[in-house]
Enzyme design. Structure first.
Site, PDB file in Angstrom:
ATOM      1  N   CYS A 149      61.818 -25.445 126.020  1.00  0.00           N
ATOM      2  CA  CYS A 149      62.794 -25.083 127.057  1.00  0.00           C
ATOM      3  C   CYS A 149      64.167 -24.735 126.484  1.00  0.00           C
ATOM      4  O   CYS A 149      65.019 -24.203 127.199  1.00  0.00           O
ATOM      5  CB  CYS A 149      62.897 -26.201 128.082  1.00  0.00           C
ATOM      6  N   HIS A 153      69.437 -25.568 131.840  1.00  0.00           N
ATOM      7  CA  HIS A 153      67.987 -25.434 131.998  1.00  0.00           C
ATOM      8  C   HIS A 153      67.575 -26.049 133.339  1.00  0.00           C
ATOM      9  O   HIS A 153      67.991 -27.156 133.676  1.00  0.00           O
ATOM     10  CB  HIS A 153      67.278 -26.133 130.831  1.00  0.00           C
ATOM     11  N   ASN A 206      60.443 -25.132 137.076  1.00  0.00           N
ATOM     12  CA  ASN A 206      60.903 -25.153 135.687  1.00  0.00           C
ATOM     13  C   ASN A 206      60.133 -24.076 134.922  1.00  0.00           C
ATOM     14  O   ASN A 206      58.926 -24.197 134.735  1.00  0.00           O
ATOM     15  CB  ASN A 206      60.627 -26.555 135.112  1.00  0.00           C
TER      16      ASN A 206
HETATM   17  N1  COA Z   1      53.237 -36.915 143.945  1.00  0.00           N
HETATM   18  C1  COA Z   1      53.171 -38.169 144.400  1.00  0.00           C
HETATM   19  N2  COA Z   1      53.265 -39.240 143.580  1.00  0.00           N
HETATM   20  C2  COA Z   1      53.409 -39.003 142.263  1.00  0.00           C
HETATM   21  C3  COA Z   1      53.478 -37.702 141.732  1.00  0.00           C
HETATM   22  C4  COA Z   1      53.370 -36.626 142.640  1.00  0.00           C
HETATM   23  N3  COA Z   1      53.437 -35.346 142.229  1.00  0.00           N
HETATM   24  N4  COA Z   1      53.630 -37.781 140.391  1.00  0.00           N
HETATM   25  C5  COA Z   1      53.675 -39.087 140.091  1.00  0.00           C
HETATM   26  N5  COA Z   1      53.518 -39.819 141.214  1.00  0.00           N
HETATM   27  C6  COA Z   1      53.493 -41.282 141.344  1.00  0.00           C
HETATM   28  C7  COA Z   1      53.028 -41.970 140.084  1.00  0.00           C
HETATM   29  O1  COA Z   1      51.626 -42.017 140.005  1.00  0.00           O
HETATM   30  C8  COA Z   1      53.657 -43.322 140.228  1.00  0.00           C
HETATM   31  O2  COA Z   1      52.869 -44.086 141.101  1.00  0.00           O
HETATM   32  P1  COA Z   1      52.636 -45.655 140.840  1.00  0.00           P
HETATM   33  O3  COA Z   1      54.000 -46.276 140.926  1.00  0.00           O
HETATM   34  O4  COA Z   1      51.726 -46.020 141.940  1.00  0.00           O
HETATM   35  O5  COA Z   1      52.027 -45.730 139.481  1.00  0.00           O
HETATM   36  C9  COA Z   1      54.968 -43.044 140.944  1.00  0.00           C
HETATM   37  O6  COA Z   1      54.823 -41.750 141.553  1.00  0.00           O
HETATM   38  C10 COA Z   1      56.153 -43.011 139.986  1.00  0.00           C
HETATM   39  O7  COA Z   1      55.793 -42.191 138.873  1.00  0.00           O
HETATM   40  P2  COA Z   1      56.819 -41.835 137.746  1.00  0.00           P
HETATM   41  O8  COA Z   1      56.200 -40.883 136.771  1.00  0.00           O
HETATM   42  O9  COA Z   1      57.417 -43.103 137.206  1.00  0.00           O
HETATM   43  O10 COA Z   1      57.896 -41.060 138.630  1.00  0.00           O
HETATM   44  P3  COA Z   1      59.377 -40.712 138.307  1.00  0.00           P
HETATM   45  O11 COA Z   1      60.273 -41.331 139.273  1.00  0.00           O
HETATM   46  O12 COA Z   1      59.701 -40.847 136.850  1.00  0.00           O
HETATM   47  O13 COA Z   1      59.386 -39.129 138.629  1.00  0.00           O
HETATM   48  C11 COA Z   1      59.332 -37.061 137.433  1.00  0.00           C
HETATM   49  C12 COA Z   1      58.531 -38.262 137.909  1.00  0.00           C
HETATM   50  C13 COA Z   1      58.406 -36.188 136.599  1.00  0.00           C
HETATM   51  C14 COA Z   1      59.795 -36.272 138.654  1.00  0.00           C
HETATM   52  C15 COA Z   1      60.553 -37.555 136.626  1.00  0.00           C
HETATM   53  O14 COA Z   1      60.144 -38.480 135.633  1.00  0.00           O
HETATM   54  C16 COA Z   1      61.294 -36.428 135.964  1.00  0.00           C
HETATM   55  O15 COA Z   1      61.921 -35.640 136.606  1.00  0.00           O
HETATM   56  N6  COA Z   1      61.228 -36.333 134.614  1.00  0.00           N
HETATM   57  C17 COA Z   1      61.732 -35.212 133.884  1.00  0.00           C
HETATM   58  C18 COA Z   1      60.616 -34.214 133.706  1.00  0.00           C
HETATM   59  C19 COA Z   1      61.077 -32.885 133.204  1.00  0.00           C
HETATM   60  O16 COA Z   1      62.059 -32.364 133.648  1.00  0.00           O
HETATM   61  N7  COA Z   1      60.297 -32.314 132.275  1.00  0.00           N
HETATM   62  C20 COA Z   1      60.526 -31.041 131.708  1.00  0.00           C
HETATM   63  C21 COA Z   1      61.614 -31.100 130.690  1.00  0.00           C
HETATM   64  S1  COA Z   1      61.917 -29.576 129.979  1.00  0.00           S
END
Ligand code: COA
Length: 319
Positions: free
Chosen positions: A111, A246, A276
Site C-alpha cells: 500500500c 492511504h 482499500n
Molecule cells: N463482519 C462481522 N464480524 C466480523 C467481521 C465481519 N466482516 N470480521 C471480523 N468479525 C468479528 C470477528 O470474528 C470477531 O468476533 P469474535 O469476537 O466473536 O471472535 C470480532 O468481529 C472482532 O474481530 P477483530 O478482528 O478483533 O475486529 P477489529 O475490531 O480489530 O476490526 C478490522 C477488524 C479489520 C476492521 C480492524 O482490525 C482494522 O481496521 N484493521 C486494519 C486493517 C487494514 O487497514 N488493513 C490494510 C492495511 S494496508
C-alpha cells in the site's frame, strides 16, 4: 523547487460490490463493516485487467498533463495483484500507450507503493536521469482476496490511479520525503505467491492479515512519519492544507487526524465508495480531488501511506 504532479488520471471497474452483496458471501453486515471501516462499497474487476485499467488511468493523466506518451522517459507501475508476472505490467502498459521512450518496470511496496514510486522517480529527476515520469498504482485485489474470510474480503477494492511528474526546470530540486520498512514484522499482512502451491500444497495464494496489529502500526507510525516530513519540509502541521493518506480505513484516518490535532476536514476520504485499493488508493484520491476542484495551485499537501512489508512513508508536495 519541487518535483510537481502535472497530471492525474484514474480508472475504476464498472462492477460495484456493496456491503449487502458481501453479506451474501460471508457472515457479515453493512452496519459492522461501516462502523469498523467506513466502507460502503467497492469496485471489482469483471472484464477489466490491471493492464487495461492502468492504461486508461495513464492516458487520462497524460491528457491532463498535456504531454504525449513519447515524452515519458520513466514508467513505474506499483502493484501487488496484477494478473501477470512476466512481462511486467509496466511494459504491457508501455505497449498500450506507445510510450516508446520510457524505461518501464514494476515495484511492490504494497500500500506504500505509490509513495515509493514517486520517491524513486523524483530521485531520478533530481539526478538528471529522467525528465518526465509516469507513475501508476493499479490493483486487482479481488483476485487475491479470500472471499470466504470475512476479516479481509470486506476491506479491499480494485482500481488504478496515475500521475505524471516532472520538475519545472533544471536546478536544485527538493524532495521532502521519508520512507521506512520493517521486514521483521512482515507476517502481519501476507499473501503467498499462488505458484508456490505447486511445490507446497499448504500454501494458499490469498491475503492473510492480523487486522489489530496493522491498525496499531498505522495509527502509531503515520503521525510519526508526518512529523518527519514536516521537519524536512520546514513546515508546521497547521500550514498543511490537505493530508492525502492511504485509504485503508476511516477509523485509522480519524485516529491520525486526532493525533496530529488537525481538523478531519483536512483529510479527504474515498474509501466509502472505493474500499482499500492498496497502491491505487492515493493516486485515485488525488485524481478525484483534482476533478472536484479541491486541489488549487500552491496548496501544501502531505501524502502518506502504509502497508504490508511493513512499509510506510510519505512526502510533502506543493500543488
Ligand atoms: N463482519 C462481522 N464480524 C466480523 C467481521 C465481519 N466482516 N470480521 C471480523 N468479525 C468479528 C470477528 O470474528 C470477531 O468476533 P469474535 O469476537 O466473536 O471472535 C470480532 O468481529 C472482532 O474481530 P477483530 O478482528 O478483533 O475486529 P477489529 O475490531 O480489530 O476490526 C478490522 C477488524 C479489520 C476492521 C480492524 O482490525 C482494522 O481496521 N484493521 C486494519 C486493517 C487494514 O487497514 N488493513 C490494510 C492495511 S494496508
Amino acid at each position: 523547487m519541487f518535483v510537481k504532479i502535472k497530471g492525474t488520471g484514474s480508472c475504476l471497474p464498472e462492477k460495484v460490490l456493496d456491503n449487502a452483496a458481501i453479506s451474501q458471501l460471508v457472515d457479515t453486515n453493512d452496519e459492522w463493516i461501516q462502523s469498523r471501516t467506513g466502507i460502503k462499497s467497492r469496485h471489482i474487476v469483471g472484464k477489466e485487467t490491471a493492464v487495461s485499467m492502468a492504461a486508461v488511468a495513464a492516458e487520462k493523466a497524460l491528457e491532463d498533463a498535456g504531454i504525449t506518451a513519447e515524452e515519458i522517459d520513466l514508467l513505474i507501475v506499483s502493484s501487488v495483484s496484477s494478473e501477470q508476472l512476466l512481462p511486467c505490467t509496466a511494459c504491457s502498459v508501455q505497449k498500450e500507450l506507445g510510450a516508446v521512450n520510457a524505461a518501464a518496470f514494476d515495484l511492490n511496496a504494497a500500500c506504500s507503493g505509490f509513495i515509493v514510486a514517486y520517491q524513486m522517480a523524483a530521485g531520478q529527476i533530481k539526478a538528471g536521469l529522467s525528465k518526465k515520469a509516469l507513475l501508476i498504482g493499479v490493483e486487482c485485489l479481488s483476485n487475491i482476496v479470500n472471499w470466504k474470510d470475512r476479516g479481509t474480503c470486506i476491506l479491499f477494492g480494485d482500481g488504478a490511479g496515475a500521475a505524471v511528474i516532472s520538475a519545472e526546470e533544471e536546478g536544485n530540486i527538493e524532495i521532502p520525503s521519508v520512507l521506512h520498512s520493517d521486514g521483521s514484522r512482515g507476517e502481519v499482512l501476507t499473501c503467498k505467491n499462488p505458484t508456490g502451491e505447486r511445490k507446497d500444497r499448504s500454501l494458499e495464494g490469498y491475503v492473510a492479515m492480523d487486522g489489530r496489529e496493522i491498525y496499531k502500526f498505522a495509527v502509531r507510525q503515520v503521525p510519526a512519519v508526518i512529523d518527519e516530513i514536516l521537519e524536512k519540509a520546514e513546515k508546521s502541521v497547521e500550514e498543511i492544507d490537505l493530508f492525502v493518506l492511504h485509504q485503508a480505513n476511516r477509523r485509522i484516518v480519524e485516529a491520525i487526524a486526532k493525533r496530529l490535532k488537525q481538523p478531519i476536514e483536512k483529510f479527504p476520504m474515498d474509501m466509502m465508495q472505493n474500499g482499500n485499493m492498496s497502491s491505487a488508493s492515493i493516486p485515485v484520491l488525488l485524481d478525484e480531488l483534482k476533478q472536484e476542484g479541491k486541489l488549487q495551485p500552491g496548496m501544501k499537501i502531505i501524502v502518506a501511506g502504509f502497508g504490508a512489508g511493513l512499509t510506510w512513508g510519505g512526502m510533502y508536495l506543493e500543488w
